[in-house]
Design an enzyme around this catalytic site. Structure first.
Site, PDB file in Angstrom:
ATOM      1  N   VAL A  19       1.711  -1.551  -0.146  1.00 30.54           N
ATOM      2  CA  VAL A  19       0.131  -0.137  -0.297  1.00 30.54           C
ATOM      3  C   VAL A  19       0.934   1.208   0.313  1.00 30.54           C
ATOM      4  O   VAL A  19       1.827   1.143   0.475  1.00 30.54           O
ATOM      5  CB  VAL A  19      -0.499  -0.604   1.178  1.00 30.54           C
ATOM      6  N   SER A  20       0.286   2.178  -0.568  1.00 27.48           N
ATOM      7  CA  SER A  20       1.206   3.314  -0.699  1.00 27.48           C
ATOM      8  C   SER A  20       1.840   4.171   0.474  1.00 27.48           C
ATOM      9  O   SER A  20       2.391   5.077   0.811  1.00 27.48           O
ATOM     10  CB  SER A  20       0.471   4.435  -1.759  1.00 27.48           C
ATOM     11  N   THR A  21       0.963   4.040   1.975  1.00 24.90           N
ATOM     12  CA  THR A  21       1.176   5.093   2.926  1.00 24.90           C
ATOM     13  C   THR A  21       0.798   4.086   3.813  1.00 24.90           C
ATOM     14  O   THR A  21      -0.263   3.099   4.206  1.00 24.90           O
ATOM     15  CB  THR A  21      -0.269   6.294   2.943  1.00 24.90           C
TER      16      THR A  21
END
Length: 191
Positions: free
Chosen positions: A9-11
């Site tokens: 996931v990006s964050t």
């Protein structure tokens, strides 16, 4: 052949749960799932680096979706090449595609190019929307929490920036920034 899994996931605020569940239900042991909470554009992904060290020729890496492995076409092709050189195939569960064979590599390359083009279109639309909103007077960023009028009043009384910053509990650089902005508003910028 051993199955491995990769999730990203990006964050740190996003959850890996859906991806992890899909990998486990596809037969990947929890001990063979590697994950990252980092942008796909970053080359500093510890989970991906560990995965590359663990896999051996003949292994298969499962990834839920194409865009979870890499962020753009160049990155995807580079990663696929790394795994291919190791003799490791990558299968994308949701997309139903695999890097096995020449056709598989070609399909992945085309799909990652399409995904990159779509991300670029989204960025363009977002930027167009921001520009339009600014023209309509919408202000972006967090709301100001400093009483600018109080700061100006203190300055006009002859109080120095250091004392103002201590009194208002803000950085001295913020005092100077606000004073500069106010002087530009009052006198206009000189060009």
């Amino acid at each position: 052949m051993r199955l491995f899994g990769y999730a990203r996931v990006s964050t740190s605020q996003q959850s890996l749960d859906v991806q992890l569940k899909a990998l486990r239900s596809s037969g990947v042991k929890s001990s063979r799932i590697f994950s990252d909470k980092a942008s796909g554009s970053s080359n500093e992904r510890k989970g991906l680096e560990l995965l590359q060290m663990k896999v051996e020729e003949g292994d298969v890496v499962l990834v839920k979706k194409l865009d979870r492995l890499g962020r753009d076409t160049g990155d995807m092709i580079h990663l696929i090449k790394i795994f291919d050189d190791l003799g490791v195939a990558i299968k994308f569960l949701d997309d139903g595609i695999s890097t096995e064979g020449e056709m598989g590599k070609m399909v992945v390359t085309i799909l990652s190019a399409v995904a990159q083009a779509e991300r670029q279109r989204i960025l363009e639309r977002t930027n167009e929307g921001r520009i339009e909103a600014k023209l309509k007077g919408v202000k972006f960023g967090r709301k100001r929490s400093i009483d600018r009028n109080q700061l100006i009043a203190l300055y006009e009384k002859g109080i120095g920036a250091t004392q103002i910053s201590q009194q208002l509990n803000i950085a001295r650089s913020t005092v100077y920034k606000i004073l500069k902005e106010e002087s530009e508003l009052s006198f206009g910028t000189l060009s």
